[in-house]
Design a protein around this motif. Structure first.
Motif, PDB file in Angstrom:
ATOM      1  N   ARG A  48      11.958 -24.844 -20.997  1.00 18.11           N
ATOM      2  CA  ARG A  48      11.016 -25.693 -20.261  1.00 18.11           C
ATOM      3  C   ARG A  48      11.699 -26.979 -19.788  1.00 18.11           C
ATOM      4  N   SER A  52      12.546 -28.278 -15.747  1.00 15.62           N
ATOM      5  CA  SER A  52      11.738 -29.427 -15.328  1.00 15.62           C
ATOM      6  C   SER A  52      12.378 -30.156 -14.152  1.00 15.62           C
ATOM      7  N   HIS A  53      11.561 -30.863 -13.390  1.00 13.36           N
ATOM      8  CA  HIS A  53      12.074 -31.673 -12.281  1.00 13.36           C
ATOM      9  C   HIS A  53      12.951 -32.805 -12.807  1.00 13.36           C
ATOM     10  N   VAL A 143       8.043 -35.860 -20.928  1.00 13.71           N
ATOM     11  CA  VAL A 143       7.743 -34.509 -21.418  1.00 13.71           C
ATOM     12  C   VAL A 143       6.301 -34.367 -21.897  1.00 13.71           C
ATOM     13  N   GLU A 147       5.646 -34.774 -16.331  1.00 11.62           N
ATOM     14  CA  GLU A 147       5.960 -33.470 -15.745  1.00 11.62           C
ATOM     15  C   GLU A 147       4.659 -32.705 -15.485  1.00 11.62           C
ATOM     16  N   ARG A 149       4.276 -29.190 -14.463  1.00 11.80           N
ATOM     17  CA  ARG A 149       4.709 -27.826 -14.167  1.00 11.80           C
ATOM     18  C   ARG A 149       3.647 -26.784 -14.506  1.00 11.80           C
ATOM     19  N   LEU A 156       5.171 -30.936 -20.749  1.00 12.07           N
ATOM     20  CA  LEU A 156       5.783 -29.637 -21.017  1.00 12.07           C
ATOM     21  C   LEU A 156       5.230 -28.973 -22.271  1.00 12.07           C
TER      22      LEU A 156
END
Length: 389
Positions: A48, A52-53, A143, A147, A149, A156
């Protein structure tokens, strides 16, 4: 033979030391998720983080030298990968959870601002009376919240042990529920290994990059206490040759890394034996007693401390590095002030959090997430006064 989750857990338990963090005993995630059939929790965390970006942006964030200074100097991404590799090596030798160490290492600089420590200093000053800024705390914020996502949850959704490991030194996280846990049980040995691996990595590669750039003098390095160890471990080569400085500097960096890692592994093993560490509870008790387990041997620590002082005085404070740092700071100051008066220039994804976090914090989040080159390009696009690197 195909192995399922239970077989993988059993394999892990056969090789982990009793004081390591096992996947079966993970504290879980803030947002419950079904377990994966063949990927253990910390392996999923590692994946993860890599996807991630924030991790991708590390490539164009400064370590010591800004990206425009050359393609072969370390950046924040290469530094992170080196820390992860060293952490994994030490963990493997000591019977620790390699996936957990690697996950912590890969995430430890996700919150770092552009332009290295100069960028952090600028944001810390700008946010002084507005909640402050510190890159370790920002990594945790990235985190846990920033993020985006997964539609099911913010951040995350990493395992508790990974989040605790990102909380470097365990202090300054007053708004986090994790602080109580960390203060109660202390950091895992995996997290402590990552902390020292970070120091090992930047000391070796900053020395190497400093020599290659010509900002550091090999003659000065030869005057350090640690030079005898380095020289005795180097392959035969003419260390007085000015034309071979690139090969020499790389050999020095490689040898120094091996010396530091080897000494640290031996020293940790000796400490674990001396203090009869045979469980996670015994590790926690030593933490409460303020017993330091992860450190170099006494003689090596003295030499390592001298090396760090040398780097601080001669590289990090070098006029050329200071010039780059001041330009980085100026870029951040200009961007911050611009966004204060022109909030429409901030992306909508950040503006949507203004009511919850306040304008200063969303500006800080936005700038902290920028790469060096994006920050510079943003100045140009917004018509902000800016001078080239």
């Amino acid at each position: 033979m195909k192995k399922g989750r239970n077989e993988l857990l059993e394999d892990e338990e056969k090789i982990l030391a009793p004081y390591a963090v096992g996947s079966r005993n993970s504290g879980g995630r803030a947002y419950p998720e079904p377990e994966h059939p063949y990927r253990l929790p910390f392996q999923r965390d590692k994946d993860r983080i890599i996807h991630s970006h924030a991790f991708k942006r590390l490539e164009y964030k400064t370590q010591v030298f800004v990206y425009s200074e050359g393609d072969h100097f370390r950046n924040r991404l290469t530094h992170t990968l080196e820390v992860a590799g060293i952490s994994k090596t030490i963990s493997k030798v000591l019977g620790l959870n390699e996936d957990l160490s690697e996950s912590i290492a890969l995430a430890h600089d996700l919150g770092h601002s552009p332009f290295g420590h100069a960028g952090q200093e600028a944001l810390a000053e700008l946010m002084k009376d507005k909640g402050g800024f510190e890159h370790n705390k920002q990594s945790l914020r990235v985190v846990q919240k920033l993020e985006r996502r997964y539609p099911e949850f913010p951040g995350l959704n990493l395992c508790e042990e990974t989040l605790l490991g990102i909380m470097k030194h365990g202090g300054g996280y007053e708004t986090s529920d994790l602080l109580t846990i960390r203060r109660s049980i202390g950091p895992s040995l995996e997290a402590m290994v990552v902390d020292v691996s970070d120091e090992i990595t930047y000391s070796a590669h900053d020395l190497e990059d400093g020599l290659e750039s010509g900002l550091l003098s090999l003659d000065d390095v030869k005057g350090l206490l640690i030079w005898k160890r380095i020289h005795d471990s180097m392959p035969p080569m003419d260390t007085n040759s000015k034309s071979e400085i690139h090969s020499i500097s790389r050999s020095i960096g490689r040898v120094l890394l091996n010396l530091m890692v080897s000494d640290l592994v031996d020293s940790i093993h000796e400490s674990l034996t001396k203090h009869f560490v045979n469980s996670r509870d015994s590790l926690s008790n030593l933490y409460k007693e303020k017993t330091k387990l992860v450190q170099f041997s006494e003689g090596f620590q003295k030499e390592f401390s001298e090396l760090k002082t040398y780097l601080f005085q001669n590289l990090y404070r070098h006029p050329e590095v200071s010039r780059m740092s001041e330009r980085g700071k100026e870029t951040i100051y200009l961007l911050f002030k611009h966004f204060e008066s022109h909030p429409e220039s901030i992306p909508e994804s950040y503006r949507n959090r203004e009511e919850e976090d306040g304008r200063m914090r969303i500006i800080c989040d936005y700038i902290a997430g920028m790469t060096d080159r994006y920050a510079i390009e943003k100045c140009k696009r917004e018509g902000i006064f800016w001078f080239p690197y």
